[in-house]
Write a protein that holds these residues in place. Sequence first.
Motif, PDB file in Angstrom:
ATOM      1  N   THR A   2       1.141   3.352   2.138  1.00  0.00           N
ATOM      2  CA  THR A   2       1.630   3.597   3.497  1.00  0.00           C
ATOM      3  C   THR A   2       2.745   2.632   3.883  1.00  0.00           C
ATOM      4  O   THR A   2       3.250   2.681   4.999  1.00  0.00           O
ATOM      5  CB  THR A   2       0.488   3.469   4.530  1.00  0.00           C
TER       6      THR A   2
ATOM      7  N   ASP B 129       3.930   7.786   7.110  1.00  0.00           N
ATOM      8  CA  ASP B 129       3.491   6.856   6.073  1.00  0.00           C
ATOM      9  C   ASP B 129       4.494   6.848   4.920  1.00  0.00           C
ATOM     10  O   ASP B 129       4.865   5.794   4.401  1.00  0.00           O
ATOM     11  CB  ASP B 129       2.110   7.247   5.535  1.00  0.00           C
ATOM     12  N   ARG B 130       4.922   8.027   4.521  1.00  0.00           N
ATOM     13  CA  ARG B 130       5.880   8.170   3.415  1.00  0.00           C
ATOM     14  C   ARG B 130       7.195   7.464   3.771  1.00  0.00           C
ATOM     15  O   ARG B 130       7.756   6.723   2.962  1.00  0.00           O
ATOM     16  CB  ARG B 130       6.109   9.657   3.145  1.00  0.00           C
TER      17      ARG B 130
ATOM     18  N   ARG C  20       7.667   5.051   6.031  1.00  0.00           N
ATOM     19  CA  ARG C  20       7.415   3.610   6.121  1.00  0.00           C
ATOM     20  C   ARG C  20       7.342   2.994   4.724  1.00  0.00           C
ATOM     21  O   ARG C  20       7.867   1.902   4.481  1.00  0.00           O
ATOM     22  CB  ARG C  20       6.121   3.366   6.906  1.00  0.00           C
ATOM     23  N   PHE C  21       6.730   3.718   3.784  1.00  0.00           N
ATOM     24  CA  PHE C  21       6.644   3.218   2.411  1.00  0.00           C
ATOM     25  C   PHE C  21       8.033   3.087   1.795  1.00  0.00           C
ATOM     26  O   PHE C  21       8.352   2.064   1.179  1.00  0.00           O
ATOM     27  CB  PHE C  21       5.766   4.138   1.539  1.00  0.00           C
TER      28      PHE C  21
ATOM     29  N   PHE D  59      -2.858  10.944   5.044  1.00  0.00           N
ATOM     30  CA  PHE D  59      -1.531  10.429   4.692  1.00  0.00           C
ATOM     31  C   PHE D  59      -0.494  11.372   5.277  1.00  0.00           C
ATOM     32  O   PHE D  59      -0.564  12.581   5.103  1.00  0.00           O
ATOM     33  CB  PHE D  59      -1.404  10.370   3.164  1.00  0.00           C
TER      34      PHE D  59
ATOM     35  N   SER E 152       0.863  -1.179   0.000  1.00  0.00           N
ATOM     36  CA  SER E 152       0.000   0.000   0.000  1.00  0.00           C
ATOM     37  C   SER E 152       0.901   1.230   0.000  1.00  0.00           C
ATOM     38  O   SER E 152       2.089   1.136   0.340  1.00  0.00           O
ATOM     39  CB  SER E 152      -0.903   0.003   1.228  1.00  0.00           C
TER      40      SER E 152
ATOM     41  N   LYS F 286       2.349  -0.641   4.042  1.00  0.00           N
ATOM     42  CA  LYS F 286       1.775  -1.875   4.586  1.00  0.00           C
ATOM     43  C   LYS F 286       1.716  -2.924   3.473  1.00  0.00           C
ATOM     44  O   LYS F 286       1.131  -2.686   2.419  1.00  0.00           O
ATOM     45  CB  LYS F 286       0.369  -1.600   5.109  1.00  0.00           C
TER      46      LYS F 286
END
Length: 155
Positions: free
Chosen positions: A95, A136-137, A139-140, A132, A93, A97
């Motif tokens: 994010t 999140d950025r 983690r991505f 967002f 995803s 995930k």
Amino acid sequence: MTEAIRIFVDADACPVKDEIYRVAYRHEIPVSVVSNSYFRVPVHPLVSRVVVSDSFDAADDYIAGRASAGSIIITADILLADRCIKAGAVVLSPTGKPFTADSIGAAVATRAIMADLRAGMGSENIGGPPPFGKNDRSRFLSALDAVLVRLKRGG
């Protein structure tokens, strides 16, 4: 690994396209940016733009039809993630995930429940995902880099 690694981006609502390009350049991995409408992508030999028709699920069908064990699919679309996992692709995803064979069933079920709740109560009463953010950025970026390292090593 016998299949070449390629990243497919479900691009219409993807908030991490720039991050994908940076990681892809560093690892020298081609990226296909798939959307229903034209928008700008970097002029770079590793990046290709794919504009599909505006028919329902045209971008999803394009991506799922090319998903394989060498593919990394970037999408927030749970049903597309399910199709790509079944084809052997790695799915992340925006994010960071990962969608996996173990987690996708619950994600599809939750999506269906939420759709039913929105239909019965109206979307104004059901909150959506959190905004967002910077975490999140980050983690991505870490997740995409880790997946590419693993696939390049043959795992």
